[in-house]
Design a protein around this motif. Structure first.
Motif, PDB file in Angstrom:
ATOM      1  N   THR A   1       3.028  17.457 -26.728  1.00  8.26           N
ATOM      2  CA  THR A   1       2.068  16.863 -25.796  1.00  8.26           C
ATOM      3  C   THR A   1       2.140  15.342 -25.834  1.00  8.26           C
ATOM      4  OG1 THR A   1       0.595  18.759 -26.052  1.00  8.26           O
ATOM      5  CG2 THR A   1      -0.368  16.746 -25.141  1.00  8.26           C
ATOM      6  N   GLN A   2       2.137  14.783 -27.048  1.00  9.61           N
ATOM      7  CA  GLN A   2       2.188  13.330 -27.169  1.00  9.61           C
ATOM      8  C   GLN A   2       3.496  12.779 -26.609  1.00  9.61           C
ATOM      9  OE1 GLN A   2      -0.391  11.250 -28.307  1.00  9.61           O
ATOM     10  NE2 GLN A   2       0.953   9.815 -27.270  1.00  9.61           N
ATOM     11  N   LEU A   3       4.603  13.435 -26.918  1.00 10.60           N
ATOM     12  CA  LEU A   3       5.889  12.980 -26.386  1.00 10.60           C
ATOM     13  C   LEU A   3       5.924  13.089 -24.860  1.00 10.60           C
ATOM     14  CD1 LEU A   3       8.278  14.529 -29.046  1.00 10.60           C
ATOM     15  CD2 LEU A   3       7.772  12.099 -28.733  1.00 10.60           C
TER      16      LEU A   3
ATOM     17  N   HIS B   1       5.979  10.432 -19.765  1.00 11.89           N
ATOM     18  CA  HIS B   1       5.401  10.252 -18.435  1.00 11.89           C
ATOM     19  C   HIS B   1       5.113   8.768 -18.157  1.00 11.89           C
ATOM     20  CE1 HIS B   1       3.006  10.967 -14.858  1.00 11.89           C
ATOM     21  NE2 HIS B   1       1.991  10.324 -15.414  1.00 11.89           N
ATOM     22  N   HIS B   2       4.713   8.047 -19.187  1.00  9.73           N
ATOM     23  CA  HIS B   2       4.397   6.622 -19.030  1.00  9.73           C
ATOM     24  C   HIS B   2       5.622   5.727 -19.194  1.00  9.73           C
ATOM     25  CE1 HIS B   2       0.112   7.098 -18.523  1.00  9.73           C
ATOM     26  NE2 HIS B   2       0.077   7.911 -19.569  1.00  9.73           N
ATOM     27  N   GLY B   3       6.791   6.327 -19.331  1.00 15.71           N
ATOM     28  CA  GLY B   3       8.025   5.553 -19.369  1.00 15.71           C
ATOM     29  C   GLY B   3       8.341   4.877 -20.681  1.00 15.71           C
ATOM     30  N   VAL B   4       7.783   5.369 -21.785  1.00 14.71           N
ATOM     31  CA  VAL B   4       8.079   4.789 -23.095  1.00 14.71           C
ATOM     32  C   VAL B   4       9.535   5.112 -23.451  1.00 14.71           C
ATOM     33  CG1 VAL B   4       7.462   4.823 -25.554  1.00 14.71           C
ATOM     34  CG2 VAL B   4       5.675   5.020 -23.817  1.00 14.71           C
TER      35      VAL B   4
ATOM     36  N   SER C   1       8.290  16.543 -14.667  1.00 15.88           N
ATOM     37  CA  SER C   1       7.379  15.568 -15.269  1.00 15.88           C
ATOM     38  C   SER C   1       6.195  16.272 -15.938  1.00 15.88           C
ATOM     39  CB  SER C   1       6.873  14.585 -14.219  1.00 15.88           C
ATOM     40  OG  SER C   1       5.915  15.195 -13.378  1.00 15.88           O
ATOM     41  N   PHE C   2       5.611  15.564 -16.880  1.00 23.86           N
ATOM     42  CA  PHE C   2       4.438  16.064 -17.587  1.00 23.86           C
ATOM     43  C   PHE C   2       3.295  16.320 -16.605  1.00 23.86           C
ATOM     44  CE2 PHE C   2       0.712  15.360 -20.401  1.00 23.86           C
ATOM     45  CZ  PHE C   2       0.953  16.397 -21.291  1.00 23.86           C
TER      46      PHE C   2
END
Length: 185
Positions: free
Chosen positions: A18-20, A25-28, A139-140
């Motif tokens: 979930t965290q990944l 999703h936020h492009g990290v 995507s998430f």
């Protein structure tokens, strides 16, 4: 995430995925995702070891440290040591207990930290790779939207599985109790 790993009954796999997914999703950058999750898992599992070491020092619990199961665990840890700790990261039901037991049994701190560092890196690296590749395909946000759109179906399916498992356990318990001979005194 570390607090969730330590204090919630949720699977570490679910928490990490979930965290990944959120980070993805936020492009990290995947390297930063891996380093951050690696750090969190190393710290969390080192805490499990520390809790085990703490329990070892409590006089009331000293009498429980000589039990049959703990002796078997000690023999297993002496034989397989680092490999048992490393592979526990990839074994869901043994992941946390292995680290508590390593602390309780006084496994070498240096060996434990080195093994946990490397195994946490491999475990989180594998998950980071998988989630990054999945994020390229879907995507998430799409996964969450699908889950929200089909939540009734998911709840019904999960409930059916739970009811089925409970029914099987009751049937098995009934069959076992019916096959036991009655003793009269």
């Amino acid at each position: 995430m570390s607090i969730a790993i330590i204090f919630t009954p949720l699977s570490d796999d679910v928490l990490l995925a979930t965290q990944l997914g959120i980070w993805n999703h936020h492009g990290v950058n995947p390297i930063w995702m891996w380093i951050a999750s690696w750090t969190v898992f190393f710290v969390s599992f080192s805490a499990f070891y520390a809790v085990g070491r703490f329990f070892r020092t409590i006089p009331f619990l000293q009498r429980f440290l000589n039990g049959k199961h703990l002796t078997r665990a000690q023999n297993f840890l002496n034989r397989h040591g680092k490999w048992a700790i490393a592979l526990s990261f990839f074994t869901p039901c043994l992941r946390h207990p292995a680290h508590y037991v390593a602390g309780i049994l006084g496994f070498s701190l240096i060996q434990y930290l080195l093994t946990t560092f490397l195994a946490a890196g491999a475990y989180t690296g594998l998950w980071t790779y998988v989630m990054y590749k999945v994020g390229k395909i879907i995507s998430f946000k799409e996964i969450l939207n699908w889950g929200m759109d089909h939540s009734l179906f998911l709840i019904a399916g999960f409930s059916t599985v739970v009811i089925f498992i409970i029914a099987l356990k009751r049937i098995k318990k009934t069959m076992i109790s019916q096959n036991q001979p009655l003793t009269h005194e």
